[in-house]
Design a protein around this motif. Structure first.
Motif, short mmCIF file in Angstrom:
data_model
loop_
_atom_site.label_atom_id
_atom_site.label_comp_id
_atom_site.label_asym_id
_atom_site.label_seq_id
_atom_site.Cartn_x
_atom_site.Cartn_y
_atom_site.Cartn_z
N GLY A 1 -5.01 -28.94 -19.02
CA GLY A 1 -5.66 -28.24 -17.91
C GLY A 1 -6.10 -26.83 -18.22
O GLY A 1 -6.37 -26.05 -17.29
N VAL A 2 -6.22 -26.46 -19.52
CA VAL A 2 -6.57 -25.08 -19.85
C VAL A 2 -8.04 -24.79 -19.59
O VAL A 2 -8.46 -23.63 -19.55
N ALA B 1 -9.05 -16.82 -18.96
CA ALA B 1 -8.46 -15.71 -19.73
C ALA B 1 -9.08 -15.54 -21.10
O ALA B 1 -9.10 -14.43 -21.64
N MET B 2 -9.61 -16.62 -21.68
CA MET B 2 -10.15 -16.55 -23.04
C MET B 2 -11.32 -17.53 -23.18
O MET B 2 -11.40 -18.53 -22.46
N TYR B 3 -12.19 -17.24 -24.13
CA TYR B 3 -13.20 -18.21 -24.57
C TYR B 3 -13.80 -17.72 -25.88
O TYR B 3 -13.63 -16.56 -26.26
N ILE B 4 -14.48 -18.60 -26.59
CA ILE B 4 -15.14 -18.25 -27.85
C ILE B 4 -16.63 -18.08 -27.61
O ILE B 4 -17.26 -18.90 -26.96
N LEU C 1 -17.02 -18.59 -15.95
CA LEU C 1 -15.58 -18.61 -15.70
C LEU C 1 -14.91 -17.37 -16.29
O LEU C 1 -14.10 -16.72 -15.63
N PHE C 2 -15.26 -17.05 -17.54
CA PHE C 2 -14.61 -15.90 -18.17
C PHE C 2 -15.05 -14.59 -17.54
O PHE C 2 -14.21 -13.78 -17.11
N TYR D 1 -8.04 -20.39 -15.54
CA TYR D 1 -7.85 -21.22 -16.73
C TYR D 1 -7.46 -20.35 -17.92
O TYR D 1 -7.84 -19.18 -18.02
N GLY D 2 -6.74 -20.96 -18.85
CA GLY D 2 -6.29 -20.22 -20.01
C GLY D 2 -7.35 -20.04 -21.08
O GLY D 2 -7.42 -19.00 -21.74
N PHE D 3 -8.22 -21.06 -21.23
CA PHE D 3 -9.16 -21.03 -22.35
C PHE D 3 -10.37 -21.90 -22.01
O PHE D 3 -10.33 -23.12 -22.16
N ALA D 4 -11.45 -21.30 -21.54
CA ALA D 4 -12.66 -22.06 -21.18
C ALA D 4 -13.31 -22.60 -22.45
O ALA D 4 -13.52 -21.86 -23.42
#
Length: 413
Positions: free
Chosen positions: A233-234, A254-257, A247-248, A180-183
């Protein structure tokens, strides 16, 4: 008998509890024991016990997602823990219920007020100080550098760049998402609300300010951004913090905050590739949601002698020595100003960035003027956002329900 008297006298001289003396045990559940804060809490409690013979602290691990609910249950049952450690946004609600002991009569005799982060003032409810801020929120964008480089994606610095990067970094093969691009946290928990506020405050908006709820159109605009990312779908729908982090750190996003505590997950959760390749950058928003993260407090309905011991524990935690150790052991900016040492910065390269982030927020994640209603507001926002991302209705309807719910149950228009 003479031998026992001599032994008791010797114990007193040595600072130990006399033979036959009862041990006082202070109950202290915390949701941070499994995080990078755990070693600091363990060392602090050991030092407190060393300085206070005959006193033990029952330091226990409480599940993060259930901690507030369990605290509320214990207060309602008249059996609160002696040392109350909570997410700071719940202090106002407990304050409104009258279950916390004001700390002013002890704090006024210390240097805490002049030495602490400005957000310590937010722990004052109806003129009474009900908690000591342990950490200010400082958030960052965690990213997998090899993933970004492989996709030719630069680290995003704006919301538009974040959205584009999240879509470009999402990889689907044969109908299955490889990573995923951004959890994102879009759960019904208070952290789902916090994710909403990252985007809402990022656009320089307060949810509530000067007693007024933000417009339905502005709330819908923020929800539309979040819904658009989920539809692209990110991120999986309905993630809470633990699966989002897995996930990250597991190399599937690939990214998360996350906050200043998150580097501590690298050892416990990261695969070998992620452990070498993770990085963190400033949030890609014009403004950031900030405020006090967690606080120590004292229950009102415990015996006076136990209150004195609890304050001694809080005062030890607030001392310069243990505030410096807080930065060095946990890698997080402490509540006492100026305690981030060179040793802490060398050990935790991300600490300086998070220290700056914790001091920089220009918008609050809290509903200003309605802090004691945080739980209601958080539930309304998170529940409607969660319903939206699962396809129950669109962003406009979710925004309408949020506005109607907050006006009905909180502002009471």
């Amino acid at each position: 008998m003479k031998i026992l008297r001599n032994l008791a006298a010797a114990c007193l001289l040595l600072g130990a509890a006399p033979v036959g003396a009862q041990t006082t045990t202070l109950d202290f559940p915390t949701y941070q024991l499994q995080e990078s804060f755990g070693p600091w809490w363990q060392a602090l409690t050991a030092e407190f016990e060393k300085q206070n013979p005959g006193v033990k602290i029952n330091l226990t691990d409480a599940p993060s997602n259930d901690h507030h609910r369990l605290l509320t249950t214990r207060f309602a049952a008249g059996n609160p823990p002696d040392i109350v450690h909570m997410t700071a946004r719940f202090v106002w609600g407990y304050g409104a219920e009258g279950v916390l002991e004001p700390l002013d009569r002890w704090m006024d005799k210390t240097d805490i007020r002049k030495s602490w982060v400005p957000n310590q003032a937010a722990m004052t409810v109806d003129g009474k100080t009900l908690g000591l801020v342990m950490l200010n929120y400082g958030f960052g964008l965690f990213y997998n550098e090899p993933m970004l480089k492989a996709a030719g994606v630069a680290v995003p610095t704006t919301e538009a760049e974040l959205i584009a990067a999240a879509k470009n970094l999402t990889k689907v093969k044969d109908g299955r998402t490889e990573h995923y691009g951004f959890a994102m946290n879009t759960s019904t928990s208070s952290w789902g609300y916090m994710y909403f506020m990252h985007f809402h405050a990022g656009r320089d908006r307060e949810l509530i300010k000067d007693g007024k709820l933000d417009s339905q159109d502005e709330i819908a605009r923020t929800l539309e951004t979040i819904d658009g990312l989920i539809k692209a779908g990110v991120s999986p729908k309905g993630l809470d913090n633990t699966p989002m982090r897995r996930l990250f750190w597991g190399g599937q996003a690939a990214m998360y905050i996350d906050g200043s505590w998150a580097p501590g997950y690298a050892d416990a959760m990261a695969t070998a590739d992620v452990k070498d390749g993770w990085r963190v950058a400033r949030l890609p928003f014009a403004n950031m949601a900030g405020g006090p993260s967690n606080a120590l407090a004292m229950p009102k309905d415990i015996a006076p002698e136990r209150k004195e011991l609890v304050w001694k524990f809080i005062q030890l935690a607030a001392s310069p020595e243990w505030q410096q150790k807080y930065a060095e052991i946990t890698g997080n900016p402490p509540g006492r100003v100026g305690m981030v040492t060179d040793a802490a910065k060398a050990k935790w390269p991300t600490l300086a960035m998070f220290d700056a982030a914790a001091s920089a927020p220009s918008r609050s994640h809290l509903p200003i003027g309605y802090e004691s209603e945080f739980t209601k507001i958080s539930d309304i926002v998170a529940n409607e956002m969660s319903a939206m991302v699962t396809g129950k209705y669109g962003s406009a309807e979710a925004a309408k329900r949020i506005v109607d719910g907050i006006n009905r149950d909180v502002i009471r228009k």
